[in-house]
Design a protein around this motif. Sequence first.
Motif, PDB file in Angstrom:
ATOM      1  N   GLY A  80      48.594  54.715  59.195  1.00  0.00           N
ATOM      2  CA  GLY A  80      49.916  54.114  59.152  1.00  0.00           C
ATOM      3  C   GLY A  80      50.997  55.001  58.589  1.00  0.00           C
ATOM      4  N   GLY A  81      50.643  56.131  57.989  1.00  0.00           N
ATOM      5  CA  GLY A  81      51.625  57.053  57.438  1.00  0.00           C
ATOM      6  C   GLY A  81      52.074  56.727  56.031  1.00  0.00           C
ATOM      7  N   VAL A  82      51.697  55.567  55.500  1.00  0.00           N
ATOM      8  CA  VAL A  82      52.145  55.183  54.158  1.00  0.00           C
ATOM      9  C   VAL A  82      51.556  56.110  53.108  1.00  0.00           C
ATOM     10  CG1 VAL A  82      52.143  53.333  52.448  1.00  0.00           C
ATOM     11  CG2 VAL A  82      52.418  52.784  54.862  1.00  0.00           C
ATOM     12  N   VAL A  83      50.255  56.348  53.183  1.00  0.00           N
ATOM     13  CA  VAL A  83      49.591  57.201  52.192  1.00  0.00           C
ATOM     14  C   VAL A  83      50.019  58.655  52.353  1.00  0.00           C
ATOM     15  CG1 VAL A  83      47.357  58.039  51.395  1.00  0.00           C
ATOM     16  CG2 VAL A  83      47.647  55.634  51.961  1.00  0.00           C
ATOM     17  N   THR A  84      50.157  59.107  53.602  1.00  0.00           N
ATOM     18  CA  THR A  84      50.607  60.489  53.829  1.00  0.00           C
ATOM     19  C   THR A  84      51.965  60.730  53.185  1.00  0.00           C
ATOM     20  OG1 THR A  84      49.427  60.507  55.947  1.00  0.00           O
ATOM     21  CG2 THR A  84      51.080  62.223  55.584  1.00  0.00           C
ATOM     22  N   ARG A  85      52.894  59.803  53.390  1.00  0.00           N
ATOM     23  CA  ARG A  85      54.221  59.931  52.791  1.00  0.00           C
ATOM     24  C   ARG A  85      54.137  59.862  51.268  1.00  0.00           C
ATOM     25  NH1 ARG A  85      56.450  56.240  55.550  1.00  0.00           N
ATOM     26  NH2 ARG A  85      56.158  54.532  54.070  1.00  0.00           N
ATOM     27  N   ALA A  86      53.290  58.963  50.758  1.00  0.00           N
ATOM     28  CA  ALA A  86      53.158  58.822  49.310  1.00  0.00           C
ATOM     29  C   ALA A  86      52.569  60.077  48.673  1.00  0.00           C
ATOM     30  CB  ALA A  86      52.288  57.608  48.983  1.00  0.00           C
ATOM     31  N   VAL A  87      51.608  60.703  49.343  1.00  0.00           N
ATOM     32  CA  VAL A  87      51.029  61.943  48.826  1.00  0.00           C
ATOM     33  C   VAL A  87      52.077  63.045  48.763  1.00  0.00           C
ATOM     34  CG1 VAL A  87      49.382  63.790  49.325  1.00  0.00           C
ATOM     35  CG2 VAL A  87      48.668  61.404  49.512  1.00  0.00           C
ATOM     36  N   LEU A  88      52.884  63.157  49.812  1.00  0.00           N
ATOM     37  CA  LEU A  88      53.940  64.177  49.826  1.00  0.00           C
ATOM     38  C   LEU A  88      54.964  63.915  48.731  1.00  0.00           C
ATOM     39  CD1 LEU A  88      54.515  64.576  53.679  1.00  0.00           C
ATOM     40  CD2 LEU A  88      53.243  66.079  52.140  1.00  0.00           C
ATOM     41  N   VAL A  89      55.315  62.657  48.515  1.00  0.00           N
ATOM     42  CA  VAL A  89      56.257  62.316  47.451  1.00  0.00           C
ATOM     43  C   VAL A  89      55.675  62.696  46.089  1.00  0.00           C
ATOM     44  CG1 VAL A  89      57.378  60.412  46.235  1.00  0.00           C
ATOM     45  CG2 VAL A  89      57.418  60.494  48.735  1.00  0.00           C
ATOM     46  N   SER A  90      54.416  62.356  45.862  1.00  0.00           N
ATOM     47  CA  SER A  90      53.789  62.672  44.580  1.00  0.00           C
ATOM     48  C   SER A  90      53.694  64.174  44.363  1.00  0.00           C
ATOM     49  CB  SER A  90      52.392  62.050  44.512  1.00  0.00           C
ATOM     50  OG  SER A  90      52.461  60.649  44.433  1.00  0.00           O
ATOM     51  N   TYR A 229      62.483  51.965  38.950  1.00  0.00           N
ATOM     52  CA  TYR A 229      63.726  52.556  39.446  1.00  0.00           C
ATOM     53  C   TYR A 229      63.810  52.668  40.962  1.00  0.00           C
ATOM     54  CZ  TYR A 229      63.970  54.036  34.553  1.00  0.00           C
ATOM     55  OH  TYR A 229      63.987  54.055  33.184  1.00  0.00           O
ATOM     56  N   LEU A 230      62.717  52.519  41.686  1.00  0.00           N
ATOM     57  CA  LEU A 230      62.739  52.690  43.139  1.00  0.00           C
ATOM     58  C   LEU A 230      62.608  51.338  43.825  1.00  0.00           C
ATOM     59  CD1 LEU A 230      60.508  55.866  43.688  1.00  0.00           C
ATOM     60  CD2 LEU A 230      62.987  55.729  43.385  1.00  0.00           C
ATOM     61  N   ASN A 231      63.657  50.923  44.518  1.00  0.00           N
ATOM     62  CA  ASN A 231      63.614  49.694  45.297  1.00  0.00           C
ATOM     63  C   ASN A 231      63.173  49.938  46.738  1.00  0.00           C
ATOM     64  OD1 ASN A 231      64.651  48.195  43.080  1.00  0.00           O
ATOM     65  ND2 ASN A 231      66.732  48.870  43.600  1.00  0.00           N
ATOM     66  N   ASP A 232      63.316  51.174  47.205  1.00  0.00           N
ATOM     67  CA  ASP A 232      62.919  51.551  48.553  1.00  0.00           C
ATOM     68  C   ASP A 232      61.455  51.956  48.543  1.00  0.00           C
ATOM     69  OD1 ASP A 232      62.639  52.429  51.120  1.00  0.00           O
ATOM     70  OD2 ASP A 232      64.184  53.997  51.005  1.00  0.00           O
ATOM     71  N   ASN A 233      60.584  51.126  49.149  1.00  0.00           N
ATOM     72  CA  ASN A 233      59.156  51.424  49.089  1.00  0.00           C
ATOM     73  C   ASN A 233      58.758  52.652  49.901  1.00  0.00           C
ATOM     74  OD1 ASN A 233      59.431  50.401  51.644  1.00  0.00           O
ATOM     75  ND2 ASN A 233      58.204  48.559  51.281  1.00  0.00           N
ATOM     76  N   SER A 234      59.653  53.161  50.743  1.00  0.00           N
ATOM     77  CA  SER A 234      59.338  54.397  51.469  1.00  0.00           C
ATOM     78  C   SER A 234      59.367  55.613  50.548  1.00  0.00           C
ATOM     79  CB  SER A 234      60.326  54.606  52.621  1.00  0.00           C
ATOM     80  OG  SER A 234      61.641  54.816  52.136  1.00  0.00           O
ATOM     81  N   LYS A 235      59.909  55.453  49.347  1.00  0.00           N
ATOM     82  CA  LYS A 235      59.961  56.546  48.377  1.00  0.00           C
ATOM     83  C   LYS A 235      58.887  56.433  47.314  1.00  0.00           C
ATOM     84  CE  LYS A 235      64.956  57.253  48.878  1.00  0.00           C
ATOM     85  NZ  LYS A 235      66.268  57.315  48.175  1.00  0.00           N
TER      86      LYS A 235
END
Length: 306
Positions: A80-90, A229-235
């Motif tokens: 789904g891309g959620v974890v991939t995006r979260a890993v890149l953010v972290s 502090y983050l309301n946008d769950n994509s971040k």
Amino acid sequence: MTASTSAARAARPAWEERPSPAGRAAKGTALTLIVASVVFPIYMVVLTSLSTQETVTRAGGLVSIPGGLSPAAYKELFAGGVVTRAVLVSLGVTTTGTLISLVVTVLAAYGLSRPGSLFHRPLLFMILLTFLFGPGLIPNYLLVSSLGLIDSYWALILPSAVTAFNLVVMRAFFMNVPTEMTDSARVDGAGEFRILWRIVLPVSKGVVAVIGLFYAVGYWNSFFNAVLYLNDNSKWPLQVVLRQYVLQGQSLVVGQTSDTIAGQPLPPSLAIQMSIVVLALIPVLFIYPFVQRHFTKGVIIGAVKG
């Protein structure tokens, strides 16, 4: 055995004596149990993340005996891309935050380690005061909000950019750098930044590596600032995704409406949860062995001699 040998043995403390066979066996047993208590849970987590539904059902929870193995849990995580995006953010927050924290901590620690620096005592007193009194949750949130950092990645970095403990440890280490080295450099016309870069930092690689590890682990494992502090769950970073899925059971595959992915049955939810845990553990387990040899020299010497 001569009288001089007996007198020498009597003068030595007990911990300098050669351990008896029973003592060595007891130490080996204790170390084996400690290592097993650390390694076995990690082994169960990794094995469960690679197990099939049948194996998890048969085990009734975490799997300890290998059965059917499948990477389906990891495939679903990245589908789904959620974890991939979260890993890149972290990774981005951890890398950027660690660099900023190290630069600020090194500069502040070096300045406070020089007795004649500007506002030396008031600044040091203010830093030490934070050990006793924290600003509180509401003032922190109001400050971040007033700076316009809500829904910004900087909200994950700036509020925790400097830790008083790390600053004090690094300052104590810098104070133990021989003054003859810095004084001779000043005689040769070197400025403070050149002294720090050419003389102090090369002999302080141990403490810098350890403090950098402390900061990196803190940024990687942090989730409360993101929730606050983050309301946008994509971040969201990986730790928040881990919390949302493992504790609240939310789906990680966007638009998932069936019990299959690409015609294959979905992996067990427990395997998916453990696979997220594995992803969160990998960076720390990879970095720590390269830094652990600096712990004694980097932290203990600075803390004791400071």
